[in-house]
Design a protein around this motif. Structure first.
Motif, short mmCIF file in Angstrom:
data_model
loop_
_atom_site.label_atom_id
_atom_site.label_comp_id
_atom_site.label_asym_id
_atom_site.label_seq_id
_atom_site.Cartn_x
_atom_site.Cartn_y
_atom_site.Cartn_z
N GLN A 282 37.42 42.95 29.50
CA GLN A 282 37.12 43.96 28.50
C GLN A 282 35.76 44.61 28.70
N ASN A 283 34.85 43.92 29.37
CA ASN A 283 33.48 44.41 29.51
C ASN A 283 33.28 45.18 30.80
N ALA A 284 32.16 45.89 30.87
CA ALA A 284 31.82 46.63 32.08
C ALA A 284 31.34 45.71 33.19
N VAL A 285 31.11 44.45 32.87
CA VAL A 285 30.70 43.43 33.84
C VAL A 285 31.78 42.36 33.86
N LEU A 286 32.23 41.97 35.06
CA LEU A 286 33.26 40.94 35.17
C LEU A 286 32.69 39.61 34.70
N GLY A 287 33.29 39.03 33.66
CA GLY A 287 32.79 37.78 33.08
C GLY A 287 32.96 36.60 34.01
N ARG A 288 32.29 35.50 33.69
CA ARG A 288 32.24 34.36 34.61
C ARG A 288 33.60 33.73 34.85
N LEU B 241 38.52 33.52 38.42
CA LEU B 241 39.97 33.63 38.54
C LEU B 241 40.42 34.84 39.37
N ALA B 242 39.64 35.91 39.38
CA ALA B 242 40.09 37.20 39.92
C ALA B 242 40.65 37.13 41.34
N PRO B 243 40.03 36.39 42.27
CA PRO B 243 40.59 36.38 43.64
C PRO B 243 41.95 35.70 43.74
N HIS B 244 42.35 34.96 42.70
CA HIS B 244 43.54 34.12 42.80
C HIS B 244 44.73 34.62 41.98
N GLN C 168 31.04 45.68 37.06
CA GLN C 168 29.89 45.10 37.72
C GLN C 168 30.14 43.63 38.07
N LEU C 169 29.53 43.19 39.16
CA LEU C 169 29.56 41.81 39.66
C LEU C 169 30.91 41.40 40.24
N ALA C 170 31.86 42.31 40.29
CA ALA C 170 33.14 42.00 40.95
C ALA C 170 32.98 42.16 42.46
N LYS C 171 33.61 41.27 43.22
CA LYS C 171 33.58 41.40 44.67
C LYS C 171 34.33 42.68 45.06
N VAL D 133 38.08 42.57 44.93
CA VAL D 133 38.62 42.52 43.58
C VAL D 133 38.55 43.90 42.93
N LYS D 134 37.41 44.56 43.07
CA LYS D 134 37.25 45.89 42.47
C LYS D 134 38.25 46.88 43.05
N ALA D 135 38.54 46.74 44.34
CA ALA D 135 39.44 47.68 45.00
C ALA D 135 40.86 47.56 44.47
#
Length: 362
Positions: free
Chosen positions: A123-129, A134-137, A149-152, A155-157
């Motif tokens: 939900q935020n402009a920064v990827l939470g911890r 979890l995002a890569p998986h 922000q802070l997404a690899k 992941v962002k792509a």
């Protein structure tokens, strides 16, 4: 029971729970059944959550540098994963959707272990911890803001920018025109679940410094911490300001619809609801928010011309009074800000996310 079933995992704050509720309502309208996985704090916001069942999964977090706390948190999450797997064996969900925060972690980990389709929404402009972990998986990543922000980079792509789902009563405000103040001036003050004390105490003092003529035609709806409510009411009474002070407004849509300007924090739900409703605002990002995400959230509305942003370190009674005075005496500027806020909105985010969830489940 027949029908497709989604596990929606969210908890901790309204910032996680409200988008989860909006998605659930969209899925139910499409014939899905929904089960909510949450924690005790999340249950506070779940009184209208349309889940057929709630799963109370063990989860915990710990501060960095606290090895004992981290071990305890790890044990709690492991227990939560085992609880989730037992529930999955009974429910057989077609998809598991997480909205970030540690209460969502056990359900998502269980789904990954069982190779079930998974979606996370940030939900935020920064990827939470938790979502960062979890995002890569997971199968799919959705987000409210294009910055993430802070997404690899990988992941962002592949992230789907769908906006942040808002509840139907908030969505309905997208079709309501903003009318600048003529006689009465209506101000909505939201505190948020964290860092609310500063606004609870500072905003009434700032409003009390406004010109008497302005205060005499003002109506303030203010969320305040329980221990600050009477102090706020006293200041408003002494300043001859009509007010309604409460710890939480269940009918936030009604308050938002009536307001000419909103003063609040810059949580994701607040920013997205302000955009959908097209309401001018003064935003004070929570200084201690993880990864400074509220400042990045507020930046979207500020750049769209919909909000004035005051950082905590620069916030004083006089500064806030000056900002309010400048805006409230300029209906034309408020109208421009309302238009700017609405330009940043994604009113149908719940439907966009539901589309993604259905594609993932197939």
């Amino acid at each position: 029971m027949s029908g497709k079933l989604a596990i929606v995992a969210a908890g901790g704050t309204g910032g996680h729970m409200f988008p989860a509720q909006a998605l659930s309502e969209a899925l139910i309208a499409r014939g899905w059944r929904v089960v909510l996985a949450t924690d005790e704090r999340g249950a506070f916001y779940a009184d209208k959550f349309p889940a057929q069942e709630r799963l109370a999964l063990s989860a915990a977090t710990a501060k960095a540098g606290d090895p004992i706390g981290m071990v305890k948190a790890g044990v709690a999450v492991f227990q939560g994963v085992m609880q989730a797997r037992q529930a999955f064996a009974r429910l057989n969900p077609q998809v598991v959707v997480g909205f970030g925060g540690y209460p969502a972690l056990p359900a998502l980990l269980a789904a990954l272990l069982e190779k079930r389709p998974t979606v996370i929404h940030e939900q935020n402009a920064v990827l939470g911890r938790v979502n960062r972990f979890l995002a890569p998986h997971v199968t799919e990543v959705a987000c409210a803001f294009p910055t993430l922000q802070l997404a690899k980079p990988a992941v962002k792509a592949r992230a789907h920018v769908v906006g942040s789902p808002v509840r139907p009563e908030i969505r309905a405000l997208a079709d309501v025109a903003y009318l600048p103040p003529e006689v009465q001036l209506r101000i909505l003050v939201t505190g948020g679940s964290q860092g609310a004390r500063l606004l609870s105490e500072l905003v009434p003092e700032a409003i009390a410094k406004l010109p008497e003529e302005m205060r005499g035609r003002m109506k303030v709806f203010q969320q305040a911490r329980a221990e600050s409510m009477e102090h706020a009411r006293k200041i408003y009474r002494n300043a001859m300001v009509d007010c309604e002070v409460a710890p939480f407004f269940r009918d936030m849509a009604g308050r938002l619809r009536q307001s000419h300007i909103v003063v609040g924090r810059a949580g994701s739900s607040t920013c997205c609801e302000l955009a959908v409703a097209g309401r001018p605002s003064i935003l004070v990002p929570l200084k201690i928010a993880a990864d400074d995400h509220q400042r990045f959230n507020a930046k979207l509305l500020e750049e769209a011309g919909g909000a004035a942003v005051c950082l905590e370190d620069e916030l004083t009674v006089d500064a806030l009074a000056g900002a309010l005075n400048a805006l409230l005496k300029s209906p034309e500027r408020l109208a421009r800000m309302a238009k700017g806020a609405r330009s940043a909105a994604v009113p149908d985010a719940a439907e966009h996310l539901a589309d993604l969830v259905e594609r993932t489940a197939r």
